[in-house]
Design an enzyme around this catalytic site. Structure first.
Site, PDB file in Angstrom:
ATOM      1  N   ASP A 125       7.378 -71.942  52.784  1.00 38.43           N
ATOM      2  CA  ASP A 125       8.772 -71.693  53.128  1.00 38.43           C
ATOM      3  C   ASP A 125       9.358 -72.830  53.960  1.00 38.43           C
ATOM      4  O   ASP A 125      10.500 -73.239  53.752  1.00 38.43           O
ATOM      5  CB  ASP A 125       8.906 -70.372  53.896  1.00 38.43           C
ATOM      6  CG  ASP A 125       9.019 -69.195  52.936  1.00 38.43           C
ATOM      7  OD1 ASP A 125       9.811 -69.312  51.980  1.00 38.43           O
ATOM      8  OD2 ASP A 125       8.323 -68.191  53.133  1.00 38.43           O
ATOM      9  N   CYS A 159      -0.845 -72.335  57.242  1.00 35.44           N
ATOM     10  CA  CYS A 159      -1.320 -71.350  56.270  1.00 35.44           C
ATOM     11  C   CYS A 159      -0.585 -71.422  54.934  1.00 35.44           C
ATOM     12  O   CYS A 159      -0.718 -70.523  54.113  1.00 35.44           O
ATOM     13  CB  CYS A 159      -1.253 -69.945  56.835  1.00 35.44           C
ATOM     14  SG  CYS A 159       0.416 -69.355  57.110  1.00 35.44           S
ATOM     15  N   ARG A 207      11.744 -72.797  46.394  1.00 32.83           N
ATOM     16  CA  ARG A 207      10.330 -72.861  45.994  1.00 32.83           C
ATOM     17  C   ARG A 207      10.064 -72.158  44.675  1.00 32.83           C
ATOM     18  O   ARG A 207       9.050 -72.399  44.021  1.00 32.83           O
ATOM     19  CB  ARG A 207       9.444 -72.263  47.097  1.00 32.83           C
ATOM     20  CG  ARG A 207       9.682 -70.783  47.311  1.00 32.83           C
ATOM     21  CD  ARG A 207       8.995 -70.262  48.548  1.00 32.83           C
ATOM     22  NE  ARG A 207       7.661 -69.754  48.284  1.00 32.83           N
ATOM     23  CZ  ARG A 207       6.925 -69.107  49.167  1.00 32.83           C
ATOM     24  NH1 ARG A 207       7.385 -68.883  50.392  1.00 32.83           N
ATOM     25  NH2 ARG A 207       5.735 -68.680  48.881  1.00 32.83           N
ATOM     26  N   HIS A 226       5.622 -66.568  44.318  1.00 37.05           N
ATOM     27  CA  HIS A 226       4.571 -65.622  44.675  1.00 37.05           C
ATOM     28  C   HIS A 226       3.663 -65.231  43.518  1.00 37.05           C
ATOM     29  O   HIS A 226       2.512 -64.868  43.740  1.00 37.05           O
ATOM     30  CB  HIS A 226       5.171 -64.428  45.400  1.00 37.05           C
ATOM     31  CG  HIS A 226       5.550 -64.799  46.797  1.00 37.05           C
ATOM     32  ND1 HIS A 226       6.809 -65.254  47.112  1.00 37.05           N
ATOM     33  CD2 HIS A 226       4.815 -64.892  47.918  1.00 37.05           C
ATOM     34  CE1 HIS A 226       6.832 -65.569  48.394  1.00 37.05           C
ATOM     35  NE2 HIS A 226       5.639 -65.362  48.904  1.00 37.05           N
TER      36      HIS A 226
HETATM   37  C1  PEP Z   1       4.480 -69.766  53.572  1.00 33.91           C
HETATM   38  O1  PEP Z   1       5.677 -69.571  53.461  1.00 33.91           O
HETATM   39  O2  PEP Z   1       3.976 -70.907  53.644  1.00 33.91           O
HETATM   40  C2  PEP Z   1       3.548 -68.631  53.621  1.00 33.91           C
HETATM   41  C3  PEP Z   1       2.278 -68.830  53.899  1.00 33.91           C
HETATM   42  O3  PEP Z   1       4.034 -67.395  53.328  1.00 33.91           O
HETATM   43  P1  PEP Z   1       4.423 -66.913  51.870  1.00 33.91           P
HETATM   44  O4  PEP Z   1       3.924 -67.931  50.896  1.00 33.91           O
HETATM   45  O5  PEP Z   1       3.802 -65.580  51.663  1.00 33.91           O
HETATM   46  O6  PEP Z   1       5.910 -66.856  51.919  1.00 33.91           O
HETATM   47 MG    MG Z   2       6.495 -67.610  53.764  1.00 36.14          MG
END
Ligand code: PEP
Ligand code: MG
Length: 753
Positions: free
Chosen positions: A633, A680, A643, A367
């Site tokens: 994820d 996304c 990740r 993140h």
């Molecule tokens: C994902 O997991 O791809 C996502 C868009 O959410 P985040 O990266 O905030 O976990």
């Molecule tokens: Mg996610």
């Protein structure tokens, strides 16, 4: 251990060391006097200084070994006991050195009669560039106080060499106490952009050259003041509005306060200054010990404790430097932050004041990297050895496009990069010019380009990029930047502000996605063995519904009379979605009962992040309004690769045949269930990945602002039919990465990658 004898001994050593430095003379003379003095004070038969030149540890000065060995005895990296000390960066204390497996006999030194050996590394900023040794002819183990005294001398020596206090000794020029040459480091690109700036270390260092204190009494007073300040800040946090803290966070602060009041920490620091170190140097010495223990232990409990202690050391160093915390630290213009690893909240603390970020570890799906992209700050990670190669104030060129970092670059390199920055801004201007061009492929397929956002600030990128709407609004960012849990009112204000700025462009809010690497500074989550598989996201929301219900209430209130799109993260089974949706219904009823107004239109969706949900899409038919695939994820769970773990995060490729087959089947299931679907994850913002997703039939892509221009250009240049035809046979293979083939195909077709 830390008795008065040790303090007295160290102080005497430091005083004499100071006298030697002040007495003048050539560098060699001063080094010679230094070894003689250490040998005499420590009652050692031998004291020697080895410094690292290139690949060898060279004897620079000795008392006790044959003088003709000086500058002649050179041990190769890893050779002998000296090599072992340098390699491990740990003290080595032996009563019977000649029988140690790593003992290497050099006849020119005349070292035969010496049995006992104590060697300590000469380290600065995690860089070992020499070894300080004492030897005795009798067999004995050196006491802990002697080890500490020698370490103190080594530390001071390190600072002096780094500060160029021995400037005139030929040969010292190639001892790398402080890196000075230009250096190139290849890492991984985490956030796009190029920056030219100045290194700022996230973890502060004692100021160079201020190691030995002029006045120990004054130094102890400085230390006292800083300790009082740090303890005061923690107590204040504890005593502040009790309602703001949950029970757990209170517990953490209490532990912190307990550590800050720990008499042994206090005593160690005090011993340092009483021995003659500056307060800053005393803290840095203690931090070095904590760090060494941290590196040496595997026990997660102890590691955490050491980490907390290191955190306290850092706070204390900042207090000594007169800054309260990262947020208050005054930064030079074009600051490039250098850190081992950075949490998203820590990064948000620096806010928009950074020109770039270089991390020794980190991963692009973590993140902090997402926050960096949201802030538009270039970031490069996986730069192994970075911290030992860079000093505060070094010039740095950071290339977040290629994942490269150049330290102390030559002027020529800097001017090349200036040109690149100009070129990039020309390209950005081109993207900006095209921002209103429709994202339609050559063969007529329209693709919705949406934005990932998390701060009110990001919403303005809608205008700059021409994105159609916000496909993912990460609501947890507001929680991560606050000092305390945001109240209902401030949540409403943010959501309303976002909707106002977006106007008639749809915004998809994702409910709180906490846990994993997203931790709140004021709520300490329980330690979990596997946080990514733990109690996070909607799981917390369903088990402790009050937080989630408040958030839904805020969203409903903010969207009164307008369109509201909400989705839930990390749903694994259909019933979790049903339970979450039921909470929305309850809040809608609540709003109706109290006449609070309701959204004119409401759509409720779910993120496809858990593979189990990917196989349950038919069960969502008629229950959900839309799906959004979170590839960050989803791929972490698909490949079973954390990740946030630099070792494995980039080990597997979303552009592999199995991953693309999986995504293809998700898209088909969504079509069969009549559910709108988007992607996304970060991958949607990269042209090559976007090409593959569009070829698989996805028509809605949500991405960081920096991706919209390049992806729009790609879409407008590509043909879906050709891309799908090329991809179809490749999907049937077991290829772990189709990246090269897809790139070649796109180039052969003239698609704009
Ligand atoms: C994902 O997991 O791809 C996502 C868009 O959410 P985040 O990266 O905030 O976990
Ligand atoms: Mg996610």
């Amino acid at each position: 251990m830390n008795g008065p004898g040790h303090v007295g001994g160290s102080r005497m050593l430091l005083r004499k060391l100071r006298e030697i430095m002040e007495a003048g003379g050539s560098a060699q003379e001063r080094l010679d006097r230094l070894v003689a003095m250490v040998a005499a004070t420590m009652v050692a038969d031998v004291c020697s200084i080895y410094l690292t030149r290139g690949e060898q540890h060279e004897l620079f000065a000795t008392q006790g070994l044959k003088p003709e060995a000086v500058h002649r005895t050179r041990l190769n990296t890893g050779e002998g006991l000296v090599g072992l000390v340098a390699e491990t960066a740990q003290p080595l204390n032996l009563a019977d050195a000649p029988h140690h497996a790593r003992f290497s006999y050099r006849p020119e030194t005349g070292e035969d009669p010496y049995q006992s050996f104590l060697g300590v590394p000469i380290v600065r900023s995690e860089r070992t560039f020499g070894v300080l040794v004492v030897q005795n002819s009798v067999q004995r183990m050196y006491g802990e106080d002697e080890v500490e005294a020698l370490q103190t001398i080594a530390m001071v020596l390190a600072e002096m060499v780094a500060a160029n206090a021995f400037g005139d000794l030929s040969g010292l020029a190639d001892v790398e106490a402080r890196p000075s040459r230009p250096e190139f480091m290849q890492g991984k690109a985490f956030s796009d952009g190029v920056a030219i700036g100045v290194a700022v270390l996230h973890e502060p260092h004692a100021p160079l050259g201020r190691v030995i204190a002029d006045d120990p009494v004054k130094e102890e007073a400085r230390l006292d003041a800083a300790l009082t300040q740090v303890r005061g800040v923690i107590s204040e946090m504890l005593e502040g509005d009790p309602g703001r803290l949950s029970g757990v966070s209170r517990e953490v602060l209490e532990t912190f306060l307990m550590l800050a009041n720990d008499p042994s920490w206090d005593a160690k620091l005090r011993n340092g200054v009483r021995a003659g170190l500056s307060a800053d140097a005393a803290v840095e010495r203690v931090r070095g010990e904590h760090r060494a223990k941290f590196n040496a232990t595997r026990d997660p409990y102890l590691r955490e404790r050491m980490h907390d202690l290191e955190d306290l050391d850092n706070r204390l160093l900042r207090a000594l430097a007169g800054v309260d915390g990262a947020a208050q630290q005054s930064l030079p213009e074009n600051a490039i932050l250098i850190a081992r690893e950075l949490g998203p909240a820590e990064l948000l603390d620096y806010g928009g004041r950074l020109a770039g970020i270089a991390l020794e570890e980190g991963s692009s799906a973590a993140h902090a990297a997402i926050v960096a992209r949201a802030l538009g700050v270039p970031m490069v990670g996986s730069l192994s050895g970075l911290l030992s190669r860079v000093e505060d104030g070094d010039a740095v060129v950071l290339d977040g496009e290629r994942g490269e970092v150049r330290l102390r670059p030559e002027d020529q390199v800097v001017s090349t990069y200036r040109q690149r920055i100009e070129l990039r801004s020309a390209r950005a201007a081109e993207f900006a010019r095209d921002k209103d061009e429709p994202a339609i492929t050559q063969d007529g397929a329209a693709v919705a380009l949406l934005l990932n956002a998390g701060l009110a600030l990001d919403v303005h990128h809608l205008d700059d990029t021409g994105a159609e709407g916000i496909g993912l609004f990460r609501t947890e960012f507001q929680f991560m930047v606050s000092e305390t849990l945001p109240r209902l009112e401030s949540q409403i204000l943010l959501y309303r502000d976002v909707l106002d700025t977006a106007g008639d462009r749809a915004v998809t809010f994702r409910t709180l996605d906490l846990g994993g690497d997203k931790v709140l500074p004021y709520v300490k989550a329980e330690r979990e063995e596997n946080p990514a598989l733990g109690w996070r996201a909607v799981r917390i929301g369903l088990d402790r519904p009050s937080l989630l219900r408040y958030q839904l209430r805020a969203l409903i209130n903010a969207a009164a009379g307008r369109r509201l799109r909400v989705m839930f993260p990390l749903v694994a089974i259909v019933s979790e979605f049903e339970a979450a949706r039921a909470l929305v219904d309850r809040e809608l009823e609540w709003a109706a009962r109290f006449g609070r107004g309701a959204p004119a239109e409401i759509e409720i969706g779910v993120m496809v992040e858990a593979p189990a949900l990917a196989w349950s899409i038919a069960g969502l038919k008629g229950k959900a309004d839309f799906l959004s695939v979170g590839t960050n994820d989803l791929m972490q769970y698909f490949f079973a690769a954390d990740r946030g773990n630099a070792r494995v995060a980039d080990r597997y490729d979303v552009l592999s045949a199995p991953a693309l087959r999986f995504l293809s089947s998700i898209r088909q299931s969504a079509d069969e269930a009549g559910l709108q679907i988007s992607i996304c994850g970060e991958a949607a913002g990269r042209p090559l990945e976007a090409m593959a997703f569009v070829a698989l039939g996805f028509r809605r892509l949500s991405m960081p602002a920096s991706g919209v221009g390049p992806v729009r250009r790609l879409i407008r240049s590509m043909s879906v039919e050709a891309a799908a035809a090329d991809l179809a046979p490749r999907l049937k293979t077991q290829s772990a990465s189709l990246r090269a083939e897809l790139t070649e195909f796109a180039q052969s077709q003239g698609f704009a990658l």
